[in-house]
Design a protein around this motif. Structure first.
Motif, PDB file in Angstrom:
ATOM      1  N   ARG A  17       0.208   7.925   1.218  1.00  0.00           N
ATOM      2  CA  ARG A  17      -0.822   7.437   0.158  1.00  0.00           C
ATOM      3  C   ARG A  17      -1.958   8.288   0.214  1.00  0.00           C
ATOM      4  O   ARG A  17      -2.813   8.378  -0.835  1.00  0.00           O
ATOM      5  N   LYS A  63       4.177   3.830  -1.231  1.00  0.00           N
ATOM      6  CA  LYS A  63       4.725   4.408  -2.469  1.00  0.00           C
ATOM      7  C   LYS A  63       5.746   3.154  -3.114  1.00  0.00           C
ATOM      8  O   LYS A  63       5.787   3.045  -4.362  1.00  0.00           O
ATOM      9  N   TYR A 103       5.520   1.722  -6.579  1.00  0.00           N
ATOM     10  CA  TYR A 103       6.647   2.061  -7.989  1.00  0.00           C
ATOM     11  C   TYR A 103       6.972   0.497  -8.365  1.00  0.00           C
ATOM     12  O   TYR A 103       7.608   0.330  -9.349  1.00  0.00           O
ATOM     13  N   PHE A 116       2.451   9.919  -6.717  1.00  0.00           N
ATOM     14  CA  PHE A 116       3.421   9.620  -5.707  1.00  0.00           C
ATOM     15  C   PHE A 116       4.627  10.429  -5.956  1.00  0.00           C
ATOM     16  O   PHE A 116       5.544  10.456  -4.923  1.00  0.00           O
ATOM     17  N   ALA A 117       4.783  11.040  -7.218  1.00  0.00           N
ATOM     18  CA  ALA A 117       5.868  11.789  -7.515  1.00  0.00           C
ATOM     19  C   ALA A 117       5.898  12.916  -6.473  1.00  0.00           C
ATOM     20  O   ALA A 117       6.875  13.546  -6.380  1.00  0.00           O
ATOM     21  N   ARG A 174       0.861  -1.072  -0.015  1.00  0.00           N
ATOM     22  CA  ARG A 174       0.016   0.104  -0.064  1.00  0.00           C
ATOM     23  C   ARG A 174       0.740   1.350  -0.186  1.00  0.00           C
ATOM     24  O   ARG A 174       0.194   2.298   0.064  1.00  0.00           O
ATOM     25  N   THR A 205       1.392  14.115 -11.568  1.00  0.00           N
ATOM     26  CA  THR A 205       2.756  14.254 -11.216  1.00  0.00           C
ATOM     27  C   THR A 205       2.644  15.865 -10.903  1.00  0.00           C
ATOM     28  O   THR A 205       3.934  16.426 -10.605  1.00  0.00           O
ATOM     29  N   THR A 258       4.385  13.210  -3.412  1.00  0.00           N
ATOM     30  CA  THR A 258       4.199  13.161  -1.930  1.00  0.00           C
ATOM     31  C   THR A 258       4.733  11.540  -1.907  1.00  0.00           C
ATOM     32  O   THR A 258       4.411  10.661  -2.677  1.00  0.00           O
ATOM     33  N   ALA A 259       4.692  11.337  -0.528  1.00  0.00           N
ATOM     34  CA  ALA A 259       5.185   9.988  -0.067  1.00  0.00           C
ATOM     35  C   ALA A 259       3.983   9.404   0.720  1.00  0.00           C
ATOM     36  O   ALA A 259       3.889   7.991   0.929  1.00  0.00           O
ATOM     37  N   LEU A 300       6.814   8.650 -15.043  1.00  0.00           N
ATOM     38  CA  LEU A 300       6.039   9.110 -14.045  1.00  0.00           C
ATOM     39  C   LEU A 300       6.694   9.246 -12.753  1.00  0.00           C
ATOM     40  O   LEU A 300       6.325   9.499 -11.677  1.00  0.00           O
TER      41      LEU A 300
END
Ligand SMILES: Nc1ncnc2c1ncn2[C@@H]1O[C@H](COP(=O)(O)OP(=O)(O)OP(=O)(O)O)[C@@H](O)[C@H]1O
Ligand SMILES: [Mg+2]
Lengths: 295, 335, 241
Positions: free
Chosen positions: C110, B187, B191, C104-105, B185, C153, C107-108, B205
């Motif tokens: 969720r 990052k 990725y 996610f680019a 869940r 992004t 922010t880390a 991205l």
């Protein structure tokens, strides 16, 4: 000094046989772009077919080629047609389906253990055959005759495959497919039939390698594993997809294995082979003659 | 969506059942089988971090098992260090080795990575079979290392009965599952999946695909090595063929692939289905039909890849969700 | 301010000169179009700008920084996003998942990534299909997903590579409106397109590539009248119309 030359010579001969085994792998890779993990097992099957053919008829081991080559070709053809083709079809957009590698691994396990079930774990060999234990004396050096036969068979097989790919219509279709499968199918080449043929061809070559081994090598259910990993190493050394590279890579391994024990324990030479493999993988992954694939 | 309590309930029940199981299963043989089952579920879940989420096919994880087993055993035999500490030392070494393998190979695709991991693992095994001493460390070549069962107790990671081992591996499994869930869940999880499926799109991205895979590889090899120590302490005898063989690497991969790689339940499910097959066929047919379980593995693997390439986890999850929906739907209908 | 400066860029593939001595400036807040026949080198130019491969020669400056040596993910984090002509969805995952990868680019966390992704989906009117599997989408939705991921992004500069190819006329109009909306919110857009109606309606300036070289640059009106462009690309019909 002489014994080093002698070992080198015998190493080259045995290495050519390794190269012959790897040749089948490289043919399949060249076209399907997947590593056939069951390759050693196919070699094992070829050895058993040859073994029984020779044992039951009592003919010269190399005459068993008449049986082994067609049987193995059909076997490989069907294997690809039944088990691998459906995956290629369902994963069309994937460039290099990992699933295919996995299926061939499953085939490896099935074949090896079926052989164990059917033939048992014992080592078999053909005691009375005209090649067994024969040595050729060159001056003061001794050269193994069955390995010499294997060496020339390897060269001849490589040449035949080269001619097939370069000179025949079918061979050109195979090459077209290996370069660009989409473009080839646009030109009306049936991509999947080519895959079948390439797989059959690679399997038949594994069978030929099996025949060259039968006169002097033990036959047992997991014999393929020994060759499997060697073949992987050889094709990476020589360059995945390269015919000449397979032979040369095989000879390099053969020489290391036969000269090495003069200087160290035999198992250490095995470690050296792995180290060489990893060095290539890290420094020159395209191998000696390989094309640099875009992956 | 399902009400979250209805989804959590079965999980709680399964956990309770797992913790209570040794009360019912008193036979040492069965407990042994269960311990191995959980061990493999643990190993496969660790493998799954890189083999599942990152979309590559590592086939040499036995090397990490071996590194873990040997590190903690050597440290405890020769230096009296508690295996619990040795466990993490081994894991760190394994993580470094994992990164070293990953660095050059993650830039390439599938087959090369699979080959590199096999060669690396086999190379390490051959090395261990050849050396008696590695610097000051006693390795004993093919004879391996025996752990004398002198001091038992939690600090020594050694027990007379099987129950403590059962609970240790159960806790380890629960922890690695929770970790996998959290990663999937996060990052990093996103990725890894993105880089595994479409590396170019992922990079566009903002995903440094190779770095994400390296992180996964480091974690995966770290966790796998922890299980190596468990293995050593459980069997009290390790040698290169027992903890580093190619068969272990392949069995881990097979279980994950059949269960469903890239999912959390897949590895556990795979272990539940396949471990009993291998244990019982070894017990009952080991003499008469050697290798039967490997044939079954192979056949199941091929069939699953052909008809259910995302593993058995997928149809079972679907079935489970339908059942849950029906159950909860039924409850709502009857107030 | 110039967001992007392309200076005498070449890109060769072996003997193929895909891009030859191309220069172009993209001003902040502009929509710049890039047109040209098939194989003219448009996508190749985008790939150079986005860091997929380096130019054989020449220089690219993004937000005042030379991009030599920067990888696609570095450029993305500096505010450059792009779509692919051949769409590349993460097929086994949901639309929301796809867009969150982009989010996610920035922010880390969720929850924040999910919030940003939903915001983008809202803007592109894709919320209804957020749980659909990306591999099952129609071609129009896949193209929109490409844009949605890139937008998530939060780029300063957006490169769009033929996002309207294969769309129906009404869908094209919708897309033109969306892109204009993006520009109005301050984004700079560099767009490759074959559909003339769309590119003419969208662009502030247009550059024309032909066999790798720029043969014209100007406002849509100037381009539509340019003899060489008409000959090389638009065809006599378009010039007459
Ligand atoms: N990776 C590559 N390797 C070799 N040649 C390439 C590569 N990418 C593009 N080319 C070649 O460069 C030329 C320009 O291709 P490019 O894709 O940039 O054209 P394009 O203008 O985007 O065309 P289209 O309108 O069809 O998308 C073509 O001749 C193409 O074959
Ligand atoms: Mg293009």
């Amino acid at each position: 000094m002489l014994f080093i030359i002698e070992d080198t010579l015998n190493g080259i001969l045995m290495g050519a046989i390794y190269g012959l085994a790897a040749l089948g792998l490289t043919v399949i890779f060249g076209v399907l772009k997947v590593i056939n993990f069951a390759h050693g097992s196919l070699l094992m099957v070829g050895m058993y077919v040859a073994y029984w053919a020779v044992l039951l008829t009592g003919v010269h081991p190399y005459l068993s080629l008449i049986v082994v080559v067609p049987v193995m070709f059909v076997f490989g053809y069907l294997l690809q047609d039944i088990l691998i083709k459906p995956i290629f079809k369902s994963e069309k957009e994937v460039r290099e389906p990992i699933t295919v590698i996995i299926v061939t691994t499953g085939v490896w396990y099935i074949l090896d253990n079926l052989a164990l079930l059917i033939f048992g774990p014992q080592y078999r060999n053909i005691q009375d055959n005209p090649l067994r234990g024969k040595m050729l004396e060159i001056g003061e050096m001794m050269v193994s005759v069955p390995k010499l036969w294997g060496f020339f068979t390897a060269l001849a097989t490589a040449l035949l495959i080269y001619l097939f790919l370069q000179k025949t219509r079918m061979g050109r279709a195979v090459r077209a497919t290996s370069l660009d499968r989409d473009a080839a199918s646009l030109q009306g080449i049936n991509q999947y039939r080519i895959y079948n043929i390439a797989f059959g061809l690679g399997t038949a070559v594994a069978g030929v390698a099996g025949v060259t081994l039968v006169p002097f090598y033990n036959i047992f259910p997991t014999v393929g594993v020994l060759f499997d990993i060697k073949c992987f190493i050889i094709v990476v050394l020589g360059g995945l997809g390269s015919i000449g590279g397979a032979l040369l890579g095989g000879m390099i391994i053969g020489v290391i294995e036969s000269v090495g024990p003069q200087f160290m324990t035999a198992t250490w030479t095995e470690a050296i082979v792995y180290a060489l493999f990893l060095a290539f993988l890290f420094l020159k992954p395209s191998g000696l003659f390989g094309v640099k694939y875009d992956w | 969506m399902l009400p979250s309590r209805a989804r959590k309930l079965p999980l709680v029940l399964v956990a309770l059942a797992a913790f209570g199981l040794p009360l019912v299963v008193t036979s040492a043989t069965y407990l042994h089988i269960l311990i191995l089952l959980f061990l493999y579920a643990y190993l496969t879940t660790s493998w799954n971090l890189v083999g599942g989420f990152a979309g590559v096919l590592p086939l040499g994880h036995a090397a990490f098992v071996g590194i873990g087993a040997y590190t903690s055993t050597i440290l405890s035999l020769q230096y009296g260090v508690s295996p619990w500490i040795g466990m993490f030392a081994g894991a760190l070494i394994a993580a470094v080795v994992g990164v070293i393998i990953g660095l050059p190979t993650f830039k390439m695709r599938g087959a090369y990575f699979a080959l590199a991991t096999i060669a690396f693992a086999e190379g390490i095994r051959v090395m261990f079979e050849n050396i008696d001493h590695l610097g000051p460390f006693q390795i004993n070549g093919p004879r391996g290392l025996q752990i004398p069962p002198l001091k038992t107790g939690l600090v020594h990671f050694m027990f007379a009965d099987k129950e403590p081992y059962y609970y240790i591996i159960l806790v380890m499994l629960a922890a690695v599952l929770a970790l996998t869930w959290a990663i999937s869940r996060s990052k990093l999880g996103f990725y890894l999946v993105a880089g595994g499926e479409e590396p170019e799109a992922a990079q566009a991205l903002g995903v440094n695909v190779a770095r994400a895979k390296l992180a996964a590889m480091a974690m995966s090899s770290f966790l796998t090595a922890l299980a190596g120590t468990f293995w050593a302490q459980f069997t009290l005898y390790i040698h290169p063929k027992s903890v580093m063989s190619l068969d272990i690497s392949f069995e881990i991969a097979f279980i994950a692939l059949i269960g469903g790689r890239g999912s959390i339940a897949g590895p556990v499910l795979g272990a539940l289905l396949l471990r009993p097959v291998s244990d019982f066929s070894r017990i009952y047919f080991g003499d008469t039909l050697p290798g039967l379980h490997l044939i079954i593995f192979g056949v199941v693997l091929v069939l699953v890849m052909l008809f259910q390439p995302r593993g058995l986890q997928e149809p079972l999850t679907r079935f489970y969700q339908q059942a849950m929906r029906r159950l909860s739907g039924g409850r709502e209908a009857a107030p | 301010m110039k967001v992007l400066e392309i200076k005498k860029v070449r890109r060769y593939f072996g003997g193929i000169k895909a891009v030859e001595n191309f220069s172009l400036d993209v001003e902040e807040g502009a929509i710049v179009g890039l047109i040209g026949p098939n194989g003219a080198g448009k996508s190749t130019l985008f790939n150079c700008v986005a860091g997929v491969f380096p130019p054989t020669a020449g220089e690219i400056v993004f937000l005042g920084e030379r991009t030599a040596g920067l990888k696609p993910w570095d450029l993305c984090r500096r505010g450059l996003a792009r779509t692919f002509q051949i769409v590349k969805p993460f097929a086994s995952r949901s639309v929301l998942y796809n867009v969150m990868v982009g989010a996610f680019a920035g922010t880390a966390r969720r929850s924040e990534a999910e919030r940003r992704a939903l915001e983008v989906l809202e803007r592109l009117r894709m919320v209804k299909i957020k749980d659909a599997r990306a591999g099952n989408l129609t071609i129009a939705d896949r193209k929109r997903l490409e844009i949605a991921r890139a937008l998530a992004t939060r780029p300063r500069l957006l490169l769009l590579d033929e996002v309207m190819a294969g769309l129906r006329p009404t869908e094209v109009d919708e897309m033109v409106a969306i892109i204009k909306g993006l520009r109005d919110s301050g984004m700079t857009i560099f767009v490759i397109e074959h559909i003339m109606r769309a590119i003419m309606a969208l662009s502030d300036r247009i550059a024309v590539l032909h066999f790798g070289s720029k043969i014209a640059e100007g406002t849509p009106q100037e381009i539509a009248r340019d003899e060489r462009v008409i000959k090389a690309y638009l065809g006599e019909d378009y010039g007459a119309a």
